[in-house]
Structure formats: structure tokens, C-alpha cells
Design a protein around this motif. Structure first.
Motif, PDB file in Angstrom:
ATOM      1  N   ALA A  97     -19.677   4.696   0.451  1.00 32.09           N
ATOM      2  CA  ALA A  97     -19.273   3.862   1.731  1.00 32.09           C
ATOM      3  C   ALA A  97     -18.188   3.120   1.654  1.00 32.09           C
ATOM      4  CB  ALA A  97     -20.689   3.008   1.765  1.00 32.09           C
ATOM      5  N   CYS A  98     -17.984   2.549   0.544  1.00 30.08           N
ATOM      6  CA  CYS A  98     -16.589   1.735   0.592  1.00 30.08           C
ATOM      7  C   CYS A  98     -15.274   2.855   0.686  1.00 30.08           C
ATOM      8  CB  CYS A  98     -16.687   0.946  -0.809  1.00 30.08           C
ATOM      9  SG  CYS A  98     -17.673  -0.260  -0.942  1.00 30.08           S
ATOM     10  N   ARG A  99     -15.255   4.034   0.163  1.00 33.62           N
ATOM     11  CA  ARG A  99     -14.384   4.808   0.534  1.00 33.62           C
ATOM     12  C   ARG A  99     -14.151   5.025   1.878  1.00 33.62           C
ATOM     13  NH1 ARG A  99     -14.871   9.179  -4.742  1.00 33.62           N
ATOM     14  NH2 ARG A  99     -15.123   7.523  -6.199  1.00 33.62           N
ATOM     15  N   GLN A 100     -15.362   5.282   2.764  1.00 33.79           N
ATOM     16  CA  GLN A 100     -15.122   5.516   4.280  1.00 33.79           C
ATOM     17  C   GLN A 100     -14.554   4.266   4.757  1.00 33.79           C
ATOM     18  OE1 GLN A 100     -15.608   8.482   5.908  1.00 33.79           O
ATOM     19  NE2 GLN A 100     -14.994   7.166   7.869  1.00 33.79           N
ATOM     20  N   VAL A 101     -15.062   3.163   4.505  1.00 29.58           N
ATOM     21  CA  VAL A 101     -14.645   1.730   5.118  1.00 29.58           C
ATOM     22  C   VAL A 101     -12.909   1.575   4.759  1.00 29.58           C
ATOM     23  CG1 VAL A 101     -14.559  -0.453   5.022  1.00 29.58           C
ATOM     24  CG2 VAL A 101     -16.783   0.543   5.118  1.00 29.58           C
ATOM     25  N   LEU A 102     -12.766   1.917   3.453  1.00 31.11           N
ATOM     26  CA  LEU A 102     -11.056   1.704   3.301  1.00 31.11           C
ATOM     27  C   LEU A 102     -10.346   2.963   3.942  1.00 31.11           C
ATOM     28  CD1 LEU A 102     -11.508   1.356  -0.461  1.00 31.11           C
ATOM     29  CD2 LEU A 102     -10.616  -0.102   1.144  1.00 31.11           C
ATOM     30  N   ARG A 103     -11.009   3.962   4.533  1.00 32.73           N
ATOM     31  CA  ARG A 103     -10.169   5.130   4.877  1.00 32.73           C
ATOM     32  C   ARG A 103      -9.729   4.634   6.544  1.00 32.73           C
ATOM     33  NH1 ARG A 103      -8.100   7.830   7.972  1.00 32.73           N
ATOM     34  NH2 ARG A 103      -8.399   9.942   8.638  1.00 32.73           N
ATOM     35  N   GLU A 104     -10.521   3.998   6.952  1.00 34.58           N
ATOM     36  CA  GLU A 104     -10.147   3.157   8.422  1.00 34.58           C
ATOM     37  C   GLU A 104      -8.746   2.589   8.424  1.00 34.58           C
ATOM     38  OE1 GLU A 104     -12.429   3.684  10.843  1.00 34.58           O
ATOM     39  OE2 GLU A 104     -11.383   2.519  12.206  1.00 34.58           O
ATOM     40  N   PHE A 105      -8.432   2.207   7.224  1.00 36.23           N
ATOM     41  CA  PHE A 105      -7.256   1.460   7.181  1.00 36.23           C
ATOM     42  C   PHE A 105      -6.119   1.742   6.341  1.00 36.23           C
ATOM     43  CE2 PHE A 105     -10.932  -1.527   7.564  1.00 36.23           C
ATOM     44  CZ  PHE A 105     -10.603  -2.035   8.945  1.00 36.23           C
ATOM     45  N   VAL A 106      -5.916   3.301   6.131  1.00 43.72           N
ATOM     46  CA  VAL A 106      -4.985   4.251   5.496  1.00 43.72           C
ATOM     47  C   VAL A 106      -3.840   4.144   6.175  1.00 43.72           C
ATOM     48  CG1 VAL A 106      -4.373   6.242   4.458  1.00 43.72           C
ATOM     49  CG2 VAL A 106      -6.758   5.252   3.972  1.00 43.72           C
ATOM     50  N   PRO A 107      -2.530   3.830   5.935  1.00 43.37           N
ATOM     51  CA  PRO A 107      -1.540   3.890   6.373  1.00 43.37           C
ATOM     52  C   PRO A 107      -0.774   5.246   6.232  1.00 43.37           C
ATOM     53  CG  PRO A 107      -0.733   2.717   4.547  1.00 43.37           C
ATOM     54  CD  PRO A 107      -2.359   2.980   4.411  1.00 43.37           C
ATOM     55  N   ALA A 108       0.179   5.608   7.067  1.00 41.15           N
ATOM     56  CA  ALA A 108       0.735   7.054   7.327  1.00 41.15           C
ATOM     57  C   ALA A 108       1.118   7.382   5.608  1.00 41.15           C
ATOM     58  CB  ALA A 108       1.840   7.002   8.063  1.00 41.15           C
ATOM     59  N   GLY A 109       1.557   6.316   4.649  1.00 38.39           N
ATOM     60  CA  GLY A 109       1.976   6.890   3.680  1.00 38.39           C
ATOM     61  C   GLY A 109       1.072   6.865   2.568  1.00 38.39           C
ATOM     62  N   GLY A 110      -0.276   6.866   2.993  1.00 36.32           N
ATOM     63  CA  GLY A 110      -1.271   6.951   1.980  1.00 36.32           C
ATOM     64  C   GLY A 110      -1.655   5.528   1.363  1.00 36.32           C
ATOM     65  N   MET A 111      -3.014   5.437   0.615  1.00 30.99           N
ATOM     66  CA  MET A 111      -3.314   4.226   0.074  1.00 30.99           C
ATOM     67  C   MET A 111      -3.532   4.500  -1.091  1.00 30.99           C
ATOM     68  SD  MET A 111      -7.016   1.948   0.713  1.00 30.99           S
ATOM     69  CE  MET A 111      -6.965   2.027   2.578  1.00 30.99           C
ATOM     70  N   LEU A 112      -2.826   3.721  -2.119  1.00 31.86           N
ATOM     71  CA  LEU A 112      -2.858   3.813  -3.490  1.00 31.86           C
ATOM     72  C   LEU A 112      -4.184   3.081  -4.241  1.00 31.86           C
ATOM     73  CD1 LEU A 112      -1.403   4.135  -6.381  1.00 31.86           C
ATOM     74  CD2 LEU A 112      -0.558   1.937  -6.033  1.00 31.86           C
ATOM     75  N   VAL A 113      -4.847   3.638  -4.974  1.00 30.30           N
ATOM     76  CA  VAL A 113      -6.135   3.109  -5.652  1.00 30.30           C
ATOM     77  C   VAL A 113      -5.815   2.867  -7.001  1.00 30.30           C
ATOM     78  CG1 VAL A 113      -8.706   3.367  -5.893  1.00 30.30           C
ATOM     79  CG2 VAL A 113      -7.539   4.281  -3.709  1.00 30.30           C
ATOM     80  N   LEU A 114      -6.217   1.658  -7.401  1.00 31.68           N
ATOM     81  CA  LEU A 114      -5.761   1.405  -8.875  1.00 31.68           C
ATOM     82  C   LEU A 114      -7.256   0.970  -9.552  1.00 31.68           C
ATOM     83  CD1 LEU A 114      -2.903  -1.213  -8.231  1.00 31.68           C
ATOM     84  CD2 LEU A 114      -2.662   1.175  -9.091  1.00 31.68           C
ATOM     85  N   LEU A 115      -7.789   1.762 -10.327  1.00 32.97           N
ATOM     86  CA  LEU A 115      -8.971   1.754 -10.853  1.00 32.97           C
ATOM     87  C   LEU A 115      -8.714   0.963 -12.288  1.00 32.97           C
ATOM     88  CD1 LEU A 115     -10.492   5.111 -10.171  1.00 32.97           C
ATOM     89  CD2 LEU A 115     -10.708   3.157  -8.684  1.00 32.97           C
ATOM     90  N   ASP A 116      -9.329  -0.379 -12.601  1.00 32.87           N
ATOM     91  CA  ASP A 116      -9.031  -0.739 -13.703  1.00 32.87           C
ATOM     92  C   ASP A 116     -10.268  -0.723 -14.786  1.00 32.87           C
ATOM     93  OD1 ASP A 116      -8.167  -3.011 -15.243  1.00 32.87           O
ATOM     94  OD2 ASP A 116      -9.279  -4.487 -14.210  1.00 32.87           O
ATOM     95  N   GLY A 117      -9.670  -0.344 -15.869  1.00 31.71           N
ATOM     96  CA  GLY A 117     -10.775  -0.115 -17.092  1.00 31.71           C
ATOM     97  C   GLY A 117     -10.390  -0.254 -18.328  1.00 31.71           C
ATOM     98  N   VAL A 118     -10.935  -0.105 -19.217  1.00 32.71           N
ATOM     99  CA  VAL A 118     -10.737  -0.395 -20.546  1.00 32.71           C
ATOM    100  C   VAL A 118      -9.944   0.124 -21.271  1.00 32.71           C
ATOM    101  CG1 VAL A 118     -13.446  -1.335 -21.188  1.00 32.71           C
ATOM    102  CG2 VAL A 118     -13.028   0.968 -21.326  1.00 32.71           C
TER     103      VAL A 118
END
Ligand code: THU
Length: 141
Positions: A97-118
Motif C-alpha cells: 500500500a505504501c509503495r503505491q502511495v509513494l508512486r503518486e509522488f515519483v519525479p521524472a528522475g525516479g525516487m531513491l529508496v533507502l532501506l535502513d538495516g543492521v
């Protein structure tokens, strides 16, 4: 056109730091699973969100959507990047669901996703997490 690779290391670090700080404000009495998210808008603003749970469990809102809706409500319309952190997990990746909501606001250059982990911060982008997606342009308006 601004690309994800244009976002410097300092800004990436600031975004992850903001997500971690936001996780500290999560309201998670039912899951005890705090999540923090931070979006980087096209003007360089950082807007954060945390998950907010509810006694009527299904009304819970994820951190990513709280961040996205907060940024949109402040007038922002494109997010160059988003960072997500879940301190109780090895790594957190946005739900469908969150992926789709974020999709709405993707700019032409794309949206970088940073997944913080151990094991550190994994870098991907929204088009990878949500391929062949449906977006505003598909409405044909
Ligand atoms: N959660 C998020 O905030 N983001 C995600 O992408 C996955 C799940 C939250 C919802 C709930 O409060 C808790 O994590 C456990 O599912």
C-alpha cells in the motif's frame, strides 16, 4: 532532470537520520514494531512520519504513508527519495500500500529508496519495488 544519483552522501545520511528519529515517535502499543520514514522533497525539505496504530487495528497507518501524506498536505508534490527504518527488524521495506502511495509522488528522475538495516543502508528505487505501476498519467487527464 534530477536523478537519484544526484543526491549526495550527506543528504542521504540526513534522510536516514531523520527516519531513525521519527521511529522514536512511533505509536505502537499493539505491535511494538516502530517504523520511521523520511521523504526528501524537490526543494530539499525533509518530511518525516512514523507508524500510528489504533485499537481498531486495521486503522493503523504505516510510517511511509504518514510521511507521504504529511508532505503532500504541506504542499509538496514530488519526493526525490525516501528512507525507511524499523529498529526492531533486520531491515524494513515498504508494504504494498505504501509503495503505491509513494508512486503518486515519483519525479521524472525516479525516487531513491533507502532501506535502513543492521547490515547498513540498502539503496533501491521505487520503480524496482513497484514495477509496471499505475500512476497519475494512466488516468489520461
Ligand atoms: N509498518 C509500517 O509502518 N511500514 C511498513 O512498511 C510495514 C509495516 C507498521 C504497521 C504496523 O504499525 C507495524 O509496522 C507492524 O506491521
Amino acid at each position: 532532470m534530477s536523478e537519484a544519483s544526484d543526491i549526495d552522501a550527506g543528504t542521504r545520511g540526513r534522510l536516514v537520520g531523520a527516519a531513525r528519529e521519527a521511529a522514536g515517535r512511533a505509536y505502537v502499543p499493539y505491535s511494538n514494531f516502530p517504523v520511521g520514514a523520511a521523504v526528501l522533497t524537490d526543494d530539499g525539505s525533509v518530511v518525516t512520519g512514523c507508524n500510528v496504530e489504533n485499537a481498531s487495528y486495521g486503522l493503523t497507518c504505516c510510517a511511509e504513508r504518514v510521511a507521504a501524506f504529511t508532505a503532500a498536505a504541506a504542499g509538496h508534490r514530488t519526493f526525490r527519495a525516501v528512507a525507511v527504518t524499523a529498529p526492531a527488524a533486520t531491515r524494513a521495506s515498504p508494504c504494498g500500500a505504501c509503495r503505491q502511495v509513494l508512486r503518486e509522488f515519483v519525479p521524472a528522475g525516479g525516487m531513491l529508496v533507502l532501506l535502513d538495516g543492521v547490515d547498513g543502508v540498502e539503496e533501491t528505487d521505487l520503480a524496482t519495488l513497484l514495477p509496471d505501476s499505475f500512476g497519475p498519467e494512466d488516468l489520461g487527464g
